[in-house]
Scaffold this motif. Sequence first.
Motif, PDB file in Angstrom:
ATOM      1  N   UNK A   1       0.823  -1.210   0.000  1.00 42.76           N
ATOM      2  CA  UNK A   1       0.000   0.000   0.000  1.00 42.76           C
ATOM      3  C   UNK A   1       0.860   1.263   0.000  1.00 42.76           C
ATOM      4  N   UNK A   2       0.280   2.328  -0.533  1.00 37.05           N
ATOM      5  CA  UNK A   2       0.925   3.637  -0.529  1.00 37.05           C
ATOM      6  C   UNK A   2       0.303   4.474   0.589  1.00 37.05           C
ATOM      7  N   UNK A   3       1.141   5.249   1.269  1.00 35.93           N
ATOM      8  CA  UNK A   3       0.683   6.088   2.368  1.00 35.93           C
ATOM      9  C   UNK A   3       1.151   7.520   2.148  1.00 35.93           C
ATOM     10  N   UNK A   4       0.443   8.440   2.795  1.00 35.99           N
ATOM     11  CA  UNK A   4       0.732   9.863   2.640  1.00 35.99           C
ATOM     12  C   UNK A   4       0.784  10.531   4.012  1.00 35.99           C
ATOM     13  N   UNK A   5       1.883  11.226   4.259  1.00 34.00           N
ATOM     14  CA  UNK A   5       2.044  11.958   5.524  1.00 34.00           C
ATOM     15  C   UNK A   5       2.321  13.421   5.203  1.00 34.00           C
ATOM     16  N   UNK A   6       1.544  14.295   5.824  1.00 37.78           N
ATOM     17  CA  UNK A   6       1.823  15.727   5.733  1.00 37.78           C
ATOM     18  C   UNK A   6       2.351  16.181   7.087  1.00 37.78           C
ATOM     19  N   UNK A   7       3.070  17.313   7.075  1.00 31.52           N
ATOM     20  CA  UNK A   7       3.720  17.793   8.286  1.00 31.52           C
ATOM     21  C   UNK A   7       3.236  19.194   8.617  1.00 31.52           C
ATOM     22  N   UNK A   8       2.728  19.360   9.818  1.00 28.86           N
ATOM     23  CA  UNK A   8       2.364  20.680  10.345  1.00 28.86           C
ATOM     24  C   UNK A   8       3.470  21.036  11.337  1.00 28.86           C
ATOM     25  N   UNK A   9       4.300  21.985  10.942  1.00 29.44           N
ATOM     26  CA  UNK A   9       5.482  22.290  11.753  1.00 29.44           C
ATOM     27  C   UNK A   9       5.217  23.331  12.841  1.00 29.44           C
ATOM     28  N   UNK A  10       4.002  23.811  12.937  1.00 24.32           N
ATOM     29  CA  UNK A  10       3.634  24.760  13.997  1.00 24.32           C
ATOM     30  C   UNK A  10       4.605  25.937  14.092  1.00 24.32           C
ATOM     31  N   UNK A  11       4.829  26.569  12.940  1.00 23.64           N
ATOM     32  CA  UNK A  11       5.685  27.765  12.905  1.00 23.64           C
ATOM     33  C   UNK A  11       7.131  27.462  12.575  1.00 23.64           C
ATOM     34  N   UNK A  12       7.471  26.203  12.397  1.00 28.93           N
ATOM     35  CA  UNK A  12       8.848  25.833  12.052  1.00 28.93           C
ATOM     36  C   UNK A  12       9.046  25.817  10.545  1.00 28.93           C
ATOM     37  N   UNK A  13      10.240  25.404  10.146  1.00 29.33           N
ATOM     38  CA  UNK A  13      10.553  25.335   8.710  1.00 29.33           C
ATOM     39  C   UNK A  13       9.642  24.308   8.032  1.00 29.33           C
ATOM     40  N   UNK A  14       9.357  24.573   6.755  1.00 30.76           N
ATOM     41  CA  UNK A  14       8.432  23.718   6.009  1.00 30.76           C
ATOM     42  C   UNK A  14       9.073  22.375   5.671  1.00 30.76           C
ATOM     43  N   UNK A  15       8.248  21.326   5.714  1.00 27.88           N
ATOM     44  CA  UNK A  15       8.686  19.980   5.312  1.00 27.88           C
ATOM     45  C   UNK A  15       7.699  19.472   4.268  1.00 27.88           C
ATOM     46  N   UNK A  16       8.240  19.003   3.171  1.00 29.43           N
ATOM     47  CA  UNK A  16       7.397  18.496   2.080  1.00 29.43           C
ATOM     48  C   UNK A  16       6.681  17.214   2.508  1.00 29.43           C
ATOM     49  N   UNK A  17       5.462  17.010   1.999  1.00 32.67           N
ATOM     50  CA  UNK A  17       4.724  15.777   2.310  1.00 32.67           C
ATOM     51  C   UNK A  17       5.455  14.545   1.770  1.00 32.67           C
ATOM     52  N   UNK A  18       5.187  13.423   2.401  1.00 31.75           N
ATOM     53  CA  UNK A  18       5.716  12.130   1.956  1.00 31.75           C
ATOM     54  C   UNK A  18       4.584  11.327   1.328  1.00 31.75           C
ATOM     55  N   UNK A  19       4.819  10.793   0.171  1.00 38.86           N
ATOM     56  CA  UNK A  19       3.886   9.859  -0.457  1.00 38.86           C
ATOM     57  C   UNK A  19       4.733   8.701  -0.957  1.00 38.86           C
ATOM     58  N   UNK A  20       4.668   7.591  -0.233  1.00 41.10           N
ATOM     59  CA  UNK A  20       5.520   6.442  -0.541  1.00 41.10           C
ATOM     60  C   UNK A  20       4.785   5.156  -0.208  1.00 41.10           C
ATOM     61  N   UNK A  21       5.306   4.063  -0.748  1.00 49.88           N
ATOM     62  CA  UNK A  21       4.784   2.744  -0.406  1.00 49.88           C
ATOM     63  C   UNK A  21       5.350   2.311   0.938  1.00 49.88           C
ATOM     64  N   UNK A  22       4.556   1.540   1.666  1.00 51.59           N
ATOM     65  CA  UNK A  22       4.962   1.016   2.962  1.00 51.59           C
ATOM     66  C   UNK A  22       6.335   0.344   2.852  1.00 51.59           C
TER      67      UNK A  22
END
Length: 176
Positions: free
Chosen positions: A108-129
Motif C-alpha cells: 500500500x501507498x501512504x501519505x504523511x503531511x507535516x504541520x510544523x507549527x511555525x517551524x521550517x516547512x517539510x514536504x509531504x511524503x507519499x511512498x509505499x509502505x
Amino acid sequence: INRRKNEKYRFWLFIKDLKYTLFDNNNPTLIKALVSFDLNGGTTTSDTSERYMSIIKADNFFFNVTKEGHSFLGWEYKGEQIFDAEGNKLKECTIEENMTFKAIYETDEFSITFETNGGSEISPLIKKFGESISVDDPTKEGYSFAGWFTDVALTDEFILGNTMPAYNGTLYAKWD
C-alpha cells in the motif's frame, strides 16, 4: 467373488496423505488431497490448519487475511492467482497433488503531511509502505524540536523512522 459382466469395484489406496480411488481399469483418480496455506507474512483469525479437499472452491478458503502496510489480493498456486480477495475464482485449479496455496499482497501507498507549527516547512511524503524515507527535523528560531505527534494537542507521539510507516495523516511538530 462372483462378478457380473461390466461390474466395477472401487478400491481405496492411500499414498503419502493423498487419497486415490482405483477403478477396475487401474487408472487412479485423485479424489482428495491435503491442502495447506502459506500466509506469506500475514495473519488471520481463521483456522489455517491443513485440510483435505476434493475440489477447489471458495468455501474451503478464508479471505480475512491481513498484513501490515499491504492489501490482500487473494490466493495463488504455483505462481498463478486462483482466487481474488473476495473469493472469486480467477482460474480453474484441479486437485492433482498435495497443494500449498500462498497469500498474495500488494504494498500500500501512504501519505504523511507535516504541520510544523511555525517551524521550517517539510514536504509531504507519499511512498509505499517500507520504502526508505529521510525527513530532516524542522527548525524554529529560539526553540528545540521535541518530536512528531499525531494529534493537535501533542499528546500522541509518533516516532518517524527511516522507512515509510503504515500511516496516513498529518504529523504535528512539538517545540520546547
